[in-house]
Enzyme design. Sequence first.
Site, short mmCIF file in Angstrom:
data_model
loop_
_atom_site.label_atom_id
_atom_site.label_comp_id
_atom_site.label_asym_id
_atom_site.label_seq_id
_atom_site.Cartn_x
_atom_site.Cartn_y
_atom_site.Cartn_z
N CYS A 1 -8.55 -25.72 14.26
CA CYS A 1 -9.52 -26.54 14.12
C CYS A 1 -9.02 -28.11 13.91
O CYS A 1 -9.98 -28.98 14.41
CB CYS A 1 -10.65 -26.17 13.04
SG CYS A 1 -11.28 -24.74 13.08
N CYS B 1 -13.15 -26.83 8.73
CA CYS B 1 -11.92 -26.02 8.51
C CYS B 1 -10.50 -26.99 8.77
O CYS B 1 -10.36 -27.41 9.64
CB CYS B 1 -11.89 -24.88 9.52
SG CYS B 1 -10.57 -23.67 9.38
N ASP C 1 -8.48 -7.07 0.86
CA ASP C 1 -7.55 -7.22 2.07
C ASP C 1 -8.25 -6.41 3.19
O ASP C 1 -9.22 -5.66 3.02
CB ASP C 1 -6.32 -6.33 1.76
CG ASP C 1 -6.44 -4.98 1.82
OD1 ASP C 1 -6.04 -4.27 3.13
OD2 ASP C 1 -7.03 -4.10 0.93
N HIS D 1 -6.91 -19.33 12.19
CA HIS D 1 -8.36 -19.59 11.80
C HIS D 1 -9.10 -18.77 11.14
O HIS D 1 -9.39 -18.83 9.97
CB HIS D 1 -9.15 -20.20 13.11
CG HIS D 1 -10.45 -19.94 12.87
ND1 HIS D 1 -11.05 -21.39 12.14
CD2 HIS D 1 -11.46 -19.35 12.86
CE1 HIS D 1 -12.27 -21.36 11.89
NE2 HIS D 1 -12.93 -20.22 12.40
N ASP E 1 0.89 -1.20 -0.06
CA ASP E 1 -0.18 0.06 -0.04
C ASP E 1 1.00 1.25 -0.08
O ASP E 1 2.01 1.35 0.45
CB ASP E 1 -0.86 0.05 1.20
CG ASP E 1 -1.92 1.04 1.03
OD1 ASP E 1 -2.13 1.91 0.15
OD2 ASP E 1 -2.90 1.02 2.13
N SER E 2 0.44 2.38 -0.49
CA SER E 2 1.34 3.30 -0.73
C SER E 2 1.53 4.11 0.66
O SER E 2 2.31 4.97 0.83
CB SER E 2 0.68 4.38 -1.61
OG SER E 2 -0.36 5.04 -1.03
N GLY E 3 0.74 4.08 1.76
CA GLY E 3 0.79 4.57 2.76
C GLY E 3 -0.18 5.88 2.96
O GLY E 3 -0.12 6.42 3.83
N GLY E 4 -0.89 6.38 1.79
CA GLY E 4 -1.76 7.42 1.96
C GLY E 4 -2.84 7.29 2.93
O GLY E 4 -2.94 8.27 3.62
N CYS F 1 -7.61 -25.61 9.07
CA CYS F 1 -6.60 -24.68 9.84
C CYS F 1 -6.13 -25.50 11.26
O CYS F 1 -6.63 -26.43 11.66
CB CYS F 1 -7.10 -23.48 10.34
SG CYS F 1 -8.07 -23.35 11.91
N GLN G 1 -11.06 7.11 -6.27
CA GLN G 1 -11.62 7.70 -5.23
C GLN G 1 -12.68 8.25 -5.35
O GLN G 1 -13.34 8.11 -6.60
CB GLN G 1 -10.61 8.74 -4.71
CG GLN G 1 -9.33 8.19 -3.81
CD GLN G 1 -9.79 7.41 -2.65
OE1 GLN G 1 -10.86 7.67 -2.05
NE2 GLN G 1 -8.72 6.64 -2.09
#
Length: 377
Positions: A313, A308, A270, A339, A97-100, A310, A193
């Site tokens: 589980c 699941c 994300d 999980h 990510d650009s950090g904006g 994981c 945007q």
Amino acid sequence: MSFPPAFSFSITAQCPRTRARCGCFHTPHGVVTTPRFMPVGTLATVKGITTSQLGETGAQMVLSNTYHLHLQPGEQIVADAGGLHRFMGWNGPMLTDSGGFQVFSLGDINTINDHGVVFRSPRDGARIELTPERAMEIQMALGADVAMAFDQCPPYPASEADVAAACRRTHSWLERCVSSHTKADQALFGIVQGGCFPHLRRDSAQVVASMGLPGIAVGGVSVGEPAEEMHRIVRQVGALLPEAVPHYLMGVGTLREMAIAVANGFDLFDCVIPTRLGRHGAALVGGERWNLKNARFRHDHTPLDASCPCLACRQHSRAYLHHLIKSEELLGKILLSLHNITQLVRFTSAMGRAIEDGCFAEDFAPWEPESPAAHTW
């Protein structure tokens, strides 16, 4: 659309009744099959999770953050280590990510103008200037497969005039990002945007799409607006994006919102939700959030979710996880984080299978806990 060498995107299946699609995004560090949830590894680590464990969740692409890595340890140290992949020991695709968003969330300590942003480091008070050119320089040094353009993300709520100004600045900064980005083995994605204003979203989508970049993201959602507003933006903007590139909806990781977004042509997601919930003793099960501190789990010796795969589980019971969380043991937070990441990755993978099988519209769009898809993941 122009893809750098070693990058490509192909659509492998489409839903006949919605805009949902499956895709293969080829990067220098491997293929990302979409739709796909990306865990957030802000500081070159998904909190509490080793890279080996992360691979077992089914994650294919991991996100890190330019702003935080610039502050600590600094992009030069990462570059000297051979880049983010070697620094954190993750061999799969990565995105920065650009950090904006982080910079603009510090509104009380920054100065914003057309040139860039000036702010004080929350770590030591040092003056830091971040411009589109500097954001590209840092991300090229970090060396992730995908770099995000530096944009201005207005808060919610914001006036139409303020959002329009942020869009204008975002578009100007995107042009500067394109001009200064020179890393051939890194793809640059632009960001749409426009807040909750349909005409600004439309104009921004047109401007960003016109740049011919190998990927396009939609930002400024999940920043406090009502869910109905987010859904409206997703439906509007999804129809405006160029089909030949990956579509990334930033900061979204709840099941219903991802299902609606996939139905409208989005591919990548994300969110910090899975690890944040895990650190607070909460588990995602069947679309619900379970508080493992609750006494109802004390004598429950069944798996958290029998379907699941994981570690939590496969090897442990609800009673054991309840004990760990009540005892504030670090292991409990790690197991729940594993999980939760697995749940979101499984959910996006299941949507992909439904698209391939021709049943996405019936099972997932929109998804609810009683959906026929509930048994498929």
